[in-house]
Design a protein around this motif. Structure first.
Motif, PDB file in Angstrom:
ATOM      1  N   LEU A  42       0.825  -1.206   0.000  1.00 35.49           N
ATOM      2  CA  LEU A  42       0.000   0.000   0.000  1.00 35.49           C
ATOM      3  C   LEU A  42       0.867   1.269   0.000  1.00 35.49           C
ATOM      4  O   LEU A  42       0.575   2.238  -0.705  1.00 35.49           O
ATOM      5  CB  LEU A  42      -0.919  -0.001   1.224  1.00 35.49           C
ATOM      6  N   ASP A  43       1.935   1.256   0.790  1.00 37.21           N
ATOM      7  CA  ASP A  43       2.808   2.428   0.877  1.00 37.21           C
ATOM      8  C   ASP A  43       3.430   2.728  -0.488  1.00 37.21           C
ATOM      9  O   ASP A  43       3.435   3.891  -0.925  1.00 37.21           O
ATOM     10  CB  ASP A  43       3.894   2.181   1.919  1.00 37.21           C
ATOM     11  N   ARG A  44       3.926   1.713  -1.165  1.00 35.90           N
ATOM     12  CA  ARG A  44       4.527   1.939  -2.487  1.00 35.90           C
ATOM     13  C   ARG A  44       3.475   2.423  -3.485  1.00 35.90           C
ATOM     14  O   ARG A  44       3.743   3.307  -4.307  1.00 35.90           O
ATOM     15  CB  ARG A  44       5.170   0.646  -2.994  1.00 35.90           C
ATOM     16  N   HIS A  45       2.304   1.829  -3.427  1.00 34.14           N
ATOM     17  CA  HIS A  45       1.236   2.203  -4.359  1.00 34.14           C
ATOM     18  C   HIS A  45       0.861   3.676  -4.195  1.00 34.14           C
ATOM     19  O   HIS A  45       0.742   4.421  -5.188  1.00 34.14           O
ATOM     20  CB  HIS A  45       0.031   1.300  -4.117  1.00 34.14           C
ATOM     21  N   GLN A  46       0.677   4.117  -2.959  1.00 33.58           N
ATOM     22  CA  GLN A  46       0.272   5.500  -2.713  1.00 33.58           C
ATOM     23  C   GLN A  46       1.372   6.485  -3.072  1.00 33.58           C
ATOM     24  O   GLN A  46       1.107   7.558  -3.636  1.00 33.58           O
ATOM     25  CB  GLN A  46      -0.141   5.645  -1.242  1.00 33.58           C
ATOM     26  N   ARG A  47       2.618   6.147  -2.744  1.00 37.20           N
ATOM     27  CA  ARG A  47       3.721   7.032  -3.121  1.00 37.20           C
ATOM     28  C   ARG A  47       3.869   7.140  -4.629  1.00 37.20           C
ATOM     29  O   ARG A  47       4.180   8.208  -5.157  1.00 37.20           O
ATOM     30  CB  ARG A  47       5.031   6.505  -2.505  1.00 37.20           C
ATOM     31  N   ARG A  48       3.638   6.043  -5.341  1.00 38.45           N
ATOM     32  CA  ARG A  48       3.737   6.080  -6.806  1.00 38.45           C
ATOM     33  C   ARG A  48       2.677   7.004  -7.386  1.00 38.45           C
ATOM     34  O   ARG A  48       2.941   7.789  -8.313  1.00 38.45           O
ATOM     35  CB  ARG A  48       3.596   4.664  -7.370  1.00 38.45           C
ATOM     36  N   LEU A  49       1.439   6.923  -6.857  1.00 42.15           N
ATOM     37  CA  LEU A  49       0.375   7.793  -7.354  1.00 42.15           C
ATOM     38  C   LEU A  49       0.657   9.260  -7.046  1.00 42.15           C
ATOM     39  O   LEU A  49       0.221  10.150  -7.799  1.00 42.15           O
ATOM     40  CB  LEU A  49      -0.965   7.367  -6.734  1.00 42.15           C
TER      41      LEU A  49
END
Length: 597
Positions: free
Chosen positions: A291-298
């Motif tokens: 989740l952390d990687r996904h949100q930072r990517r967005l």
């Protein structure tokens, strides 16, 4: 009537000569066995070195192929990807000169999207070249790897197979392999060398380059799929739904698209995937990081594009996946495009390789300990024999008869010690080779154990002068299904250890009791005990406790006991305190039997 001194001397000389002959025979046998052991060790060392080289080669291959696959999913321009392949290929074979050829069956032309050559430079990097009868076309035409040197090149020219070769032709070694894209020959990979010192390419090099060609072909398929996606959404869906890589589009925390491969990889139905948060199948421990990687990517932050995580299938199976991700536009809004690969088999293979490496390290360690044990334990009895023989040779006429007999007894004890050590080594060898057999029969355990104790009293008479031995055995008439050879290994080693490691004397208890369908053997002493740090390695071959001091031993006895117990499907337990003694308990499942059995 007593014999004269001359007669006694003649008799002793005869005995000495007989013992010398036995010693010479034993020495010859020992030399032969030592030579055989050295040969075995040398052969095993060579085998381990070959295995290590093969493993290192396999690890390099796996690492390179993994990095090629990683580059293929990194979104690089096609030329940059091929350049990365060129750099990685150099880790596997000589690849200073390397080029890639792609062919068009419909237009009968060939393209060279990547061409690096120390003689031609990049002048041959061009497209839409009419197919002729050059060397690369020869590979495409035969659909087989081709190893070509100067001599074979001239022969192929003479027979008309190659008549239109281009570029610098002063190479000394040349290798080309066909490359499949979408199941058919659609190109070739070529490496070549010009220098005289370059080692000619081999069949092994051809195999390696063929593997690389498979990965490049798969990467080309992936690039073509992405290009098709950009050109047409309909064509994009058609391609994506048929590739072997899982493809997912995540938007607003849910999957809005998942191809059949993704369904197969995560092991859940498509309707479940599309109706749940995209983290629904992810292992709970990995959800926060994903989740952390996904949100930072967005948010546009820099995030690693390739990482691993775990999922749990509908059947509860845990699988290890790897993905690469990129932000895209989906229906005019931001979304994340994921490419997912099932890495479970690869990670298991890596684990197997690590275990194999640990086994090799253990074998090397065992070899080192064996050499150290053999050099130490055989040197002492040999020195005793040598010294005793010299004593008899030089002082025979001045030695009293009792002193001569004592000297001869030392020789006999040393020979017996060496024979016992060799027997232990042979037992361990049979164990490692899987040839330790279990042959139970009706055995009177009390009678058998009494005989073993009598043998030990004779062999260890000096040590037993300070030890009180107590026996607690079943009635003589009781018979049990047991293997007498393995029982001899178990009881003999445990009892001799109990006596040997009780240098200050004390009591040694040996008991055999019937309990719940099993025989329980207990050997308890009041000796030096075993340090707690050594107890974990107690049954490892050639391992000896750190507190044994000058007490002789090979470190094989307890490993033989352990294997004999295992053959009986039994269990062994130890309780020991330094300075207070040790208790070994062996439980062997068995049953009573009648004499007629």
């Amino acid at each position: 009537m007593s014999q004269s001194p001359q007669a006694q001397l003649a008799l002793l000389q005869q005995q000495l000569q007989s013992l010398q002959e036995k010693h010479d025979a034993l020495q010859a046998t020992l030399d032969a066995q030592r030579t055989q052991a050295n040969q075995w060790l040398e052969q095993r060392t060579r085998e381990l070195q070959r295995e290590a080289q093969e493993q290192k080669k396999a690890e390099t291959l796996q690492r390179v192929f993994y990095r090629i696959a990683e580059r293929a999913t990194a979104g690089l321009p096609f030329y940059d990807f091929l350049k990365a392949v060129h750099e990685l290929l150099g880790e596997l074979l000589y690849a200073k000169n390397f080029f890639v050829c792609l062919c068009s069956q419909s237009q009968n032309t060939v393209d060279f999207p990547y061409y690096v050559d120390e003689k031609d430079g990049d002048t041959m990097q061009c497209n839409d070249v009419p197919r002729g009868r050059g060397m690369t076309e020869f590979v495409l035409r035969t659909a087989e790897p081709q190893l070509i040197d100067t001599k074979r090149f001239m022969a192929l020219q003479e027979c008309g197979e190659i008549t239109e070769a281009t570029g610098d032709l002063t190479f000394t070694t040349w290798l080309g392999v066909p490359m499949k894209v979408e199941g058919r020959i659609s190109g070739a990979l070529v490496v070549q060398g010009y220098e005289e010192g370059v080692k000619p390419y081999s069949e092994a090099d051809a195999d390696i380059l063929s593997f690389v060609a498979n990965h490049v072909g798969a990467a080309i398929e992936r690039y073509q799929a992405i290009e098709a996606m950009r050109s047409s959404e309909a064509r994009y869906r058609l391609v994506i739904e048929n590739v072997g890589v899982g493809v997912v589009v995540v938007q607003d925390g849910r999957m809005v698209f998942a191809n059949p491969s993704m369904v197969r990889i995560v092991g859940h139905p498509l309707d479940y995937l599309l109706s749940q948060p995209f983290t629904a199948t992810i292992h709970p421990d990995d959800v926060p990081a994903v989740l952390d990687r996904h949100q930072r990517r967005l948010r546009g932050e820099t995030v690693e594009t390739h990482y691993g995580f775990r999922v749990i299938t509908q059947q509860g199976e845990e699988r290890a996946l790897e993905l690469s991700a990129v932000v895209i536009q989906w229906n005019q809004r931001n979304a994340t495009l994921l490419f997912v690969v099932d890495a479970t088999a690869r990670l298991q293979a890596e684990q197997s390789q690590r275990q194999a490496l640990q086994q090799q390290i253990a074998l090397n360690d065992m070899k080192t300990r064996f050499i150290a044990m053999a050099s130490h334990e055989f040197r002492t009895p040999l020195a005793t024999i040598h010294g005793s023989v010299e004593l008899l040779q030089h002082y025979n006429d001045r030695m009293p008869a009792d002193k001569k007999l004592l000297t001869l007894q030392k020789i006999d004890d040393a020979v017996e010690r060496m024979t016992h050590m060799l027997e232990n080594v042979l037992v361990i060898g049979r164990t490692d080779a899987g040839r330790l057999e279990f042959k139970p029969h009706a055995l009177g355990i009390a009678t058998f154990c009494h005989a073993l104790v009598d043998e030990m009293r004779s062999a260890m008479a000096r040590q037993l002068t300070h030890v009180q031995l107590h026996l607690d055995l079943p009635p003589v008439e009781r018979l049990y299904w047991l293997d007498d050879t393995l029982i001899r290994n178990i009881v003999g080693n445990l009892l001799s250890n109990a006596v040997k490691y009780s240098p200050q004397g004390g009591t040694v208890l040996f008991a055999v009791q019937e309990l719940d369908g099993a025989l329980v053997f207990t050997v308890r002493d009041e000796g030096i005990g075993i340090p707690e740090a050594d107890q974990a390695q107690l049954f490892v071959s050639f391992h000896r406790a750190s507190n044994v001091g000058p007490i002789a031993g090979t470190g094989l006895g307890l490993s033989i006991v352990k294997e004999a117990v295992t053959c009986h499907l039994g269990q062994i337990a130890v309780h020991s305190t330094v300075g207070q003694g040790s208790t070994f308990t062996v439980t062997l499942p068995t049953r009573r039997c009648a004499a007629e059995d």
